[in-house]
Design a protein around this motif. Sequence first.
Motif, PDB file in Angstrom:
ATOM      1  N   THR A  74       1.950  -2.448  -4.485  1.00  0.00           N
ATOM      2  CA  THR A  74       2.184  -1.338  -3.565  1.00  0.00           C
ATOM      3  C   THR A  74       3.662  -1.311  -3.179  1.00  0.00           C
ATOM      4  N   GLU A  75       4.043  -0.235  -2.485  1.00  0.00           N
ATOM      5  CA  GLU A  75       5.451  -0.085  -2.104  1.00  0.00           C
ATOM      6  C   GLU A  75       5.657   0.179  -0.615  1.00  0.00           C
ATOM      7  N   ARG A  76       4.697   0.855   0.034  1.00  0.00           N
ATOM      8  CA  ARG A  76       4.931   1.337   1.395  1.00  0.00           C
ATOM      9  C   ARG A  76       3.974   0.752   2.422  1.00  0.00           C
ATOM     10  N   ILE A  77       2.704   0.655   2.099  1.00  0.00           N
ATOM     11  CA  ILE A  77       1.682   0.310   3.083  1.00  0.00           C
ATOM     12  C   ILE A  77       1.952  -1.075   3.660  1.00  0.00           C
ATOM     13  N   ARG A  78       1.782  -1.211   4.982  1.00  0.00           N
ATOM     14  CA  ARG A  78       1.998  -2.498   5.617  1.00  0.00           C
ATOM     15  C   ARG A  78       0.809  -3.412   5.359  1.00  0.00           C
ATOM     16  N   LEU A  79       1.092  -4.707   5.299  1.00  0.00           N
ATOM     17  CA  LEU A  79       0.096  -5.690   4.864  1.00  0.00           C
ATOM     18  C   LEU A  79      -0.125  -6.722   5.964  1.00  0.00           C
ATOM     19  N   GLY A  80      -1.378  -6.858   6.376  1.00  0.00           N
ATOM     20  CA  GLY A  80      -1.661  -7.766   7.485  1.00  0.00           C
ATOM     21  C   GLY A  80      -2.964  -8.513   7.310  1.00  0.00           C
ATOM     22  N   THR A  81      -3.388  -9.116   8.396  1.00  0.00           N
ATOM     23  CA  THR A  81      -4.664  -9.834   8.401  1.00  0.00           C
ATOM     24  C   THR A  81      -5.594  -9.191   9.416  1.00  0.00           C
ATOM     25  N   SER A  82      -6.866  -9.097   9.043  1.00  0.00           N
ATOM     26  CA  SER A  82      -7.875  -8.659  10.008  1.00  0.00           C
ATOM     27  C   SER A  82      -8.019  -9.724  11.082  1.00  0.00           C
ATOM     28  N   LEU A 101       5.645 -13.801   2.341  1.00  0.00           N
ATOM     29  CA  LEU A 101       4.997 -12.503   2.139  1.00  0.00           C
ATOM     30  C   LEU A 101       5.897 -11.373   2.617  1.00  0.00           C
ATOM     31  N   ASP A 102       6.556 -11.558   3.757  1.00  0.00           N
ATOM     32  CA  ASP A 102       7.436 -10.520   4.277  1.00  0.00           C
ATOM     33  C   ASP A 102       8.602 -10.272   3.324  1.00  0.00           C
ATOM     34  N   ALA A 103       9.118 -11.346   2.713  1.00  0.00           N
ATOM     35  CA  ALA A 103      10.203 -11.182   1.748  1.00  0.00           C
ATOM     36  C   ALA A 103       9.722 -10.480   0.482  1.00  0.00           C
ATOM     37  N   VAL A 104       8.570 -10.908  -0.034  1.00  0.00           N
ATOM     38  CA  VAL A 104       8.016 -10.302  -1.250  1.00  0.00           C
ATOM     39  C   VAL A 104       7.747  -8.820  -1.047  1.00  0.00           C
ATOM     40  N   ASN A 106       9.142  -6.798   1.117  1.00  0.00           N
ATOM     41  CA  ASN A 106      10.291  -6.077   1.679  1.00  0.00           C
ATOM     42  C   ASN A 106      10.021  -5.626   3.112  1.00  0.00           C
ATOM     43  N   GLY A 107       9.543  -6.588   3.934  1.00  0.00           N
ATOM     44  CA  GLY A 107       9.403  -6.333   5.363  1.00  0.00           C
ATOM     45  C   GLY A 107       8.121  -5.671   5.801  1.00  0.00           C
ATOM     46  N   ARG A 108       7.047  -5.813   5.021  1.00  0.00           N
ATOM     47  CA  ARG A 108       5.797  -5.131   5.368  1.00  0.00           C
ATOM     48  C   ARG A 108       4.731  -6.050   5.952  1.00  0.00           C
ATOM     49  N   ALA A 109       5.034  -7.317   6.192  1.00  0.00           N
ATOM     50  CA  ALA A 109       4.014  -8.282   6.602  1.00  0.00           C
ATOM     51  C   ALA A 109       3.774  -8.244   8.107  1.00  0.00           C
ATOM     52  N   GLN A 110       2.534  -8.463   8.494  1.00  0.00           N
ATOM     53  CA  GLN A 110       2.135  -8.635   9.888  1.00  0.00           C
ATOM     54  C   GLN A 110       0.837  -9.411   9.910  1.00  0.00           C
ATOM     55  N   LEU A 111       0.373  -9.800  11.088  1.00  0.00           N
ATOM     56  CA  LEU A 111      -0.893 -10.523  11.144  1.00  0.00           C
ATOM     57  C   LEU A 111      -1.521 -10.420  12.523  1.00  0.00           C
ATOM     58  N   MET A 171      12.085 -15.555   8.647  1.00  0.00           N
ATOM     59  CA  MET A 171      11.593 -14.240   9.039  1.00  0.00           C
ATOM     60  C   MET A 171      12.751 -13.443   9.649  1.00  0.00           C
ATOM     61  N   PRO A 172      12.595 -12.134   9.794  1.00  0.00           N
ATOM     62  CA  PRO A 172      13.600 -11.366  10.539  1.00  0.00           C
ATOM     63  C   PRO A 172      13.724 -11.899  11.958  1.00  0.00           C
ATOM     64  N   ALA A 173      14.836 -11.635  12.600  1.00  0.00           N
ATOM     65  CA  ALA A 173      15.036 -12.072  13.979  1.00  0.00           C
ATOM     66  C   ALA A 173      13.883 -11.591  14.856  1.00  0.00           C
ATOM     67  N   GLY A 174      13.276 -12.512  15.587  1.00  0.00           N
ATOM     68  CA  GLY A 174      12.145 -12.171  16.442  1.00  0.00           C
ATOM     69  C   GLY A 174      10.796 -12.281  15.759  1.00  0.00           C
ATOM     70  N   GLY A 175      10.798 -12.476  14.433  1.00  0.00           N
ATOM     71  CA  GLY A 175       9.540 -12.640  13.711  1.00  0.00           C
ATOM     72  C   GLY A 175       8.958 -11.333  13.210  1.00  0.00           C
ATOM     73  N   ILE A 176       7.732 -11.385  12.718  1.00  0.00           N
ATOM     74  CA  ILE A 176       7.031 -10.216  12.211  1.00  0.00           C
ATOM     75  C   ILE A 176       5.996  -9.767  13.246  1.00  0.00           C
ATOM     76  N   PRO A 177       5.490  -8.521  13.166  1.00  0.00           N
ATOM     77  CA  PRO A 177       4.474  -8.076  14.125  1.00  0.00           C
ATOM     78  C   PRO A 177       3.269  -9.019  14.132  1.00  0.00           C
ATOM     79  N   THR A 178       2.961  -9.544  15.304  1.00  0.00           N
ATOM     80  CA  THR A 178       1.892 -10.534  15.450  1.00  0.00           C
ATOM     81  C   THR A 178       0.995 -10.117  16.605  1.00  0.00           C
ATOM     82  N   TRP A 179      -0.222  -9.739  16.272  1.00  0.00           N
ATOM     83  CA  TRP A 179      -1.191  -9.272  17.258  1.00  0.00           C
ATOM     84  C   TRP A 179      -2.112 -10.430  17.657  1.00  0.00           C
ATOM     85  N   ILE A 180      -2.687 -10.339  18.843  1.00  0.00           N
ATOM     86  CA  ILE A 180      -3.730 -11.270  19.256  1.00  0.00           C
ATOM     87  C   ILE A 180      -5.069 -10.542  19.206  1.00  0.00           C
TER      88      ILE A 180
END
Length: 349
Positions: A74-82, A101-104, A106-111, A171-180
């Motif tokens: 894929t190229e655009r869709i963000r990738l995370g964990t349920s 994963l975020d590097a691979v 191009n900045g789309r990783a979250q969890l 990771m980018p400064a501050g990390g990647i989007p991380t939800w609880i």
Amino acid sequence: MTAQGFELGLNSFGEVATDGGRVLSDAETVRLLIDEARLAESVGLDVFSVGEHYREGHTDSATPVLLAAIATATERIRLGTSVTVLSTNDPVRLYHEFATLDAVSNGRAQLVLGRASATESFPLFGYDLADYERLFEEKLDLFVRLQRDEKVTWSGTVRSPLVEQRLHPRMPAGGIPTWIGVGGSPNSVVRAARYGLPLMLAIIGGRPQRFAGHVDLYLRALEQFGHPVQPIGQHSLGLVADTDEEAVETWWRYWQPVVAQIAAERGFYKPDRKRYEAELDGGALFVGSPETVAQKIATMARDLRLSRFDLKYDIMHLPREARARTIELLGSEVAPRVRELLAKEPTHV
């Protein structure tokens, strides 16, 4: 959150599908998930997330590996964990995996981080359920520190200490989007606010509006801890089909045996048709035609002040064509209709 900015995504637990009545192998299901993520991107969905489970019929036990494979397709869709079961993961290893994963991607990783409602990972990896709370609290503290601090010195009771440790890749400064992820515990809501992290409400049964109090608590706690307003999301189960009747009958056929098994394991009610219809009408199942599902998502967005909704679209042995149709309709018809409805009557966070 503006209507245009409202996000819709998909959640998978890697549950094995069927094709023409034949149950797919684990390997075939893993490859199917990659195809489904590619389809999700093509119809404009925002996020594709995969869970972490260790049960028969689930293929999501190596989530970062699977997401990395999806990243290359894929190229655009963000990738995370349920959900990522932080309690039985090592925060250092988790940082390495998701930084990679975020590097691979191009900045789309979250969890989404959770304590685990299914606890198979505890004996599998040698953890004691008696340490359930302490494991999550200490590991969350470390994981957040690893994301936010350039070098980390840390000590606790659940793993070896760190001294001026700087991890790579960064990771980018501050990390990647991380939800609880929260299943109903007010303490978990306050914990998310204390760390200034987004909140994902896992609502799999009952009336979703009962979580409105949790949303109020979260927003008040964010303010008291001095954090800005954070996104709120909802994770729920469902299926979209061309007609309400098709969706209702298809989902019942595959949802009922799964919930019956879980009910036997955990000691709650067995799913009967009356309860099922109640969940469809005012509960947490998002099953129906595009218009029906869109109306229900928009209602939840307003009532719970959501900025994101994730639909768990796979369930054990659901035919692959029904899974694909849900993805197609969610992206092409449900998402634009939800945004249209929210533009007329927006959420207020």
